[in-house]
Structure formats: C-alpha cells, structure tokens
Design an enzyme around this catalytic site. Structure first.
Site, PDB file in Angstrom:
ATOM      1  N   ARG A  65      21.083   8.113 106.266  1.00  0.00           N
ATOM      2  CA  ARG A  65      21.567   6.942 106.878  1.00  0.00           C
ATOM      3  C   ARG A  65      21.017   5.700 105.935  1.00  0.00           C
ATOM      4  O   ARG A  65      20.079   5.444 106.456  1.00  0.00           O
ATOM      5  CB  ARG A  65      21.131   6.998 108.473  1.00  0.00           C
ATOM      6  CG  ARG A  65      21.812   5.605 108.967  1.00  0.00           C
ATOM      7  CD  ARG A  65      21.750   5.365 110.342  1.00  0.00           C
ATOM      8  NE  ARG A  65      22.681   6.229 110.849  1.00  0.00           N
ATOM      9  CZ  ARG A  65      23.166   6.243 112.486  1.00  0.00           C
ATOM     10  NH1 ARG A  65      22.420   5.391 113.126  1.00  0.00           N
ATOM     11  NH2 ARG A  65      24.128   7.069 112.910  1.00  0.00           N
ATOM     12  N   HIS A  80      31.315   7.421 108.466  1.00  0.00           N
ATOM     13  CA  HIS A  80      30.396   8.066 109.231  1.00  0.00           C
ATOM     14  C   HIS A  80      30.983   9.399 109.400  1.00  0.00           C
ATOM     15  O   HIS A  80      31.508   9.818 110.708  1.00  0.00           O
ATOM     16  CB  HIS A  80      30.437   7.373 110.647  1.00  0.00           C
ATOM     17  CG  HIS A  80      29.170   7.789 111.605  1.00  0.00           C
ATOM     18  ND1 HIS A  80      28.212   8.683 111.050  1.00  0.00           N
ATOM     19  CD2 HIS A  80      28.857   7.365 112.723  1.00  0.00           C
ATOM     20  CE1 HIS A  80      27.386   8.831 112.100  1.00  0.00           C
ATOM     21  NE2 HIS A  80      27.744   8.092 113.103  1.00  0.00           N
ATOM     22  N   GLN A 127      30.025  11.962 112.342  1.00  0.00           N
ATOM     23  CA  GLN A 127      30.437  11.512 113.913  1.00  0.00           C
ATOM     24  C   GLN A 127      32.082  12.179 114.055  1.00  0.00           C
ATOM     25  O   GLN A 127      32.374  12.665 115.144  1.00  0.00           O
ATOM     26  CB  GLN A 127      30.615   9.920 113.999  1.00  0.00           C
ATOM     27  CG  GLN A 127      31.061   9.573 115.251  1.00  0.00           C
ATOM     28  CD  GLN A 127      30.360  10.046 116.461  1.00  0.00           C
ATOM     29  OE1 GLN A 127      29.000   9.643 116.528  1.00  0.00           O
ATOM     30  NE2 GLN A 127      31.131  10.578 117.503  1.00  0.00           N
ATOM     31  N   ASP A 159      35.076   1.525 118.805  1.00  0.00           N
ATOM     32  CA  ASP A 159      33.792   1.486 118.356  1.00  0.00           C
ATOM     33  C   ASP A 159      33.267  -0.090 118.692  1.00  0.00           C
ATOM     34  O   ASP A 159      34.038  -0.966 118.951  1.00  0.00           O
ATOM     35  CB  ASP A 159      33.981   2.066 117.032  1.00  0.00           C
ATOM     36  CG  ASP A 159      32.040   2.008 116.367  1.00  0.00           C
ATOM     37  OD1 ASP A 159      31.418   1.902 117.196  1.00  0.00           O
ATOM     38  OD2 ASP A 159      31.948   1.811 115.202  1.00  0.00           O
ATOM     39  N   CYS A 179      32.124   6.472 119.691  1.00  0.00           N
ATOM     40  CA  CYS A 179      31.099   7.218 119.069  1.00  0.00           C
ATOM     41  C   CYS A 179      29.543   6.910 119.777  1.00  0.00           C
ATOM     42  O   CYS A 179      28.713   7.828 119.489  1.00  0.00           O
ATOM     43  CB  CYS A 179      31.037   6.892 117.599  1.00  0.00           C
ATOM     44  SG  CYS A 179      30.856   5.001 117.477  1.00  0.00           S
ATOM     45  N   ARG A 221      27.991  16.380 118.328  1.00  0.00           N
ATOM     46  CA  ARG A 221      27.326  16.129 117.033  1.00  0.00           C
ATOM     47  C   ARG A 221      26.354  17.188 116.851  1.00  0.00           C
ATOM     48  O   ARG A 221      26.306  17.814 115.644  1.00  0.00           O
ATOM     49  CB  ARG A 221      26.337  14.868 117.345  1.00  0.00           C
ATOM     50  CG  ARG A 221      27.096  13.531 117.572  1.00  0.00           C
ATOM     51  CD  ARG A 221      28.001  12.958 116.432  1.00  0.00           C
ATOM     52  NE  ARG A 221      27.013  13.025 115.221  1.00  0.00           N
ATOM     53  CZ  ARG A 221      26.368  11.763 114.818  1.00  0.00           C
ATOM     54  NH1 ARG A 221      26.711  10.842 115.604  1.00  0.00           N
ATOM     55  NH2 ARG A 221      25.761  11.474 114.093  1.00  0.00           N
TER      56      ARG A 221
HETATM   57  N1  NVA Z   1      30.290   1.293 113.587  1.00  0.00           N
HETATM   58  C1  NVA Z   1      28.907   1.474 114.267  1.00  0.00           C
HETATM   59  C2  NVA Z   1      28.715   3.012 114.396  1.00  0.00           C
HETATM   60  C3  NVA Z   1      27.295   3.302 115.033  1.00  0.00           C
HETATM   61  C4  NVA Z   1      27.307   4.813 114.996  1.00  0.00           C
HETATM   62  C5  NVA Z   1      27.801   0.955 113.103  1.00  0.00           C
HETATM   63  O1  NVA Z   1      28.334   1.030 111.974  1.00  0.00           O
HETATM   64  O2  NVA Z   1      27.036   0.141 113.752  1.00  0.00           O
HETATM   65  N1   CP Z   2      27.015   7.751 117.088  1.00  0.00           N
HETATM   66  C1   CP Z   2      25.777   7.679 116.256  1.00  0.00           C
HETATM   67  O1   CP Z   2      25.771   7.848 115.068  1.00  0.00           O
HETATM   68  O2   CP Z   2      24.867   7.074 116.990  1.00  0.00           O
HETATM   69  P1   CP Z   2      23.312   6.846 116.602  1.00  0.00           P
HETATM   70  O3   CP Z   2      23.634   5.589 115.850  1.00  0.00           O
HETATM   71  O4   CP Z   2      22.490   6.543 117.692  1.00  0.00           O
HETATM   72  O5   CP Z   2      22.853   7.963 115.473  1.00  0.00           O
END
Ligand code: NVA
Ligand code: CP
Length: 307
Positions: free
Chosen positions: A104, A131, A134, A224, A263, A291
């Site tokens: 990540r 992502h 997800q 989201d 998500c 997931r």
């Molecule tokens: N769009 C959000 C998704 C988190 C799982 C982010 O990137 O923070």
């Molecule tokens: N949806 C998701 O990826 O959650 P986290 O950021 O908590 O891993």
C-alpha cells in the site's frame, strides 16, 4: 501451474475477463468451504504500508495464515521507501527473502517502480490511483446479492478516486453497466476512462456524469469518502463541493432496488448518513468480509503453487 502464478496485480485491468473470473470463482468456493487448500505453505509474504489500514492489513494477514503462509508487515517507519533507500533497492532486497509482496504505497508511480524492480509478484493494496483488491471483494459481493454482474447496474456517487478507477476497469473487463456521478471537476481521470472504453468488449459500459438523477435501474449505489488519504488539507473545501452528492435516504429513494455499498472506512455524515449505512439495504460489512476470500483466491493464484 496456473497462468496467473508469478504475475503482478496492480490494477483490475491487468487481468483478462477469464482471469478475473477464475479468481472470483475461487473466492466463492473458499467462502463456501468447498476449497481449503494451503498453497502458501512454506511461503513468506512481505506487506509494505505507507498509509494506515485496518481491513486490508488484517484480511491479508489472516488470509496468508489460512493459506499456510507466513507474513512480515512493515510500516511507514520501517523500510522508509525512497528515504532510507530507493524503491528499487528495497524491492531487490525483498526479492532475496520473500515469495510475494503486498504494498500500500502513496503513489502508483512508486508501486509500478517496485513491481518493475521486484522479480517476485506484487499485489496493489491501494495507491492514489486504484484499489483493485477492494473491487475484487466488491465483485464477489455484487454476485452474492444480485447474481450475474451483467444483469446489474452499479452507480458510484462521489469522488472520482481510486475506488472509482478500479470499478471502471472492472466494468470494462466484466461487461457490466457502471455510472459514475461526481461533482464537476472531480470526475475520474480521462485516461482511465479512455483506456476502459478501449478494453470494453461490448462497447461502452461506463457513463460519467454529474447528474444525480441518473439512478435509473441501479442495483447498487456505491460511495466512498470525499477526502481520500493524502488529501486531508482539502477536507473542508470538499465538504462544501460534495454536499449534494451525499448518499442519504432521499437519494436511495431514487434507486428502490439498489443495495448500498461503501469500501469503508466511512466519514459518516459526509458521503453517507447513518440511516443508509446502518440500514437494511447496506452490504458494507459483507464487502469488508469478502476482502478475506477475494484476497485468499488472488494470493493462491499469484503466490501459491497452483490451485
Ligand atoms: N478512497 C479511499 C479509500 C480507502 C480504503 C482512500 O484512498 O483513502
Ligand atoms: N477498504 C479498505 O481498504 O480499508 P482499510 O484502508 O482500512 O484497509
């Protein structure tokens, strides 16, 4: 040995429809308890996190353990990619220790650099661009609640962000209709949309609009956060710009057959109200749970010794 062994999964569109289908089918089998292999026995996976995570970290760690493998999770202060050493050096070192990498990273550019430098397969656990893990879980969820994807219509309301990108690629690859509704100026990247249109087998399945009345026939309303990780300084301005794009009971009334998807984590009171996320049409916990199964299936194929 499967055709996916050793491959990277940086984006949904990296896989052909049949390859995505293979992963989704295995995810359903794992969840149903009809497959319980341990293809990661004797294998070790490194996880790199430059951003916070709850679902992704725990579901990967549990999934690796259930598949018989072991994991080392490294946070922002451990490897310090690009600070203590270059992304390429870190990748080439990890190659000597582990059998796969889950990352990540803040930027998609760093992720592609990591994947190019590493010989071991790399899975994208979220970047600023996409992502895909997800959305694999979301596809499992959509099939559970609504049957074949091609008979569904997903409407994404909110920011044209990393989730939107991966949904667009899924729609193009798996041929289901997707409408993305964002405020003007917050639409998904044009290059993402153009590429998805070029990949789509049966013409153009993706509609990009700012028109909130475009909910006809929706089987799922997905939203989201308006402010993703890394955009925190814009939160106040985004709250104003996105206000009318909140998913609340009035918006859900325009899509009477739709489930509600998110998500997580959610910013309750911003992109979604408590009535909707806690309401009977919400499948957000099912998504979070899936997931585990989607990623177990993915890792079995990419990191395992075949299924
Ligand atoms: N769009 C959000 C998704 C988190 C799982 C982010 O990137 O923070
Ligand atoms: N949806 C998701 O990826 O959650 P986290 O950021 O908590 O891993």
């Amino acid at each position: 040995m499967s055709g996916l062994f050793g491959r990277d999964f940086l984006d949904v569109a990296d896989f052909e429809a049949a390859e995505l289908r293979r992963v989704l089918d295995l995810a359903h089998q794992i969840k149903a308890g009809t497959w319980s292999g341990r293809p990661l026995a004797g294998r070790h996976i490194a996880m790199l996190f430059q951003r916070p995570s709850h679902r992704t970290r725990v579901s990967f760690e549990v999934g690796i353990s259930r598949l018989g493998g072991a994991t080392t999770t490294l946070g922002e202060q451990d490897v310090q990619l690009g600070v203590r050493e270059t992304v390429g050096d870190a990748a080439r070192v990890l190659d000597r220790y582990v059998d796969g990498i889950v990352a990540r990273l803040r930027t998609h550019a760093d992720l592609t650099e990591l994947a190019d430098a590493a010989e071991k397969p790399v899975i994208n656990a979220l970047t600023d661009r996409s992502h895909p893990c997800q959305v694999l879980a979301d596809l499992v969820t959509l099939e559970e609640v609504g049957g074949p994807l091609t008979a569904q219509k997903v409407v994404y309301v909110g920011d044209g962000n990393n989730i939107a990108t991966s949904l667009i690629e899924a729609s193009a690859r798996l041929d289901f209709p997707l409408t993305v509704i964002t405020p003007a100026g917050y639409a998904p990247d044009e290059a993402v949309v153009a590429r998805a249109r070029s990949l789509s087998r049966d013409g153009d399945r993706v509609t990009i609009t700012s028109d909130l009345s475009d909910l006809d026939g929706a089987t799922a309303i997905y939203t989201d956060v308006w402010t993703s990780m890394g955009q925190e300084s814009e939160r106040q301005s985004r709250r104003k710009i996105f206000a009318e794009y909140q998913v609340n009971p009035a918006l859900m009334a325009g899509a009477p057959k739709a489930v509600f998807m998110h998500c997580l984590p959610a910013h309750r009171g911003e992109e979604v109200t408590d009535e909707v996320i806690d309401g009977p049409r919400s499948v957000v916990l099912q998504q979070a749970g899936n997931r585990l199964y989607a990623q177990m299936a993915l890792m079995s194929e990419l990191f395992g010794k075949g299924t």
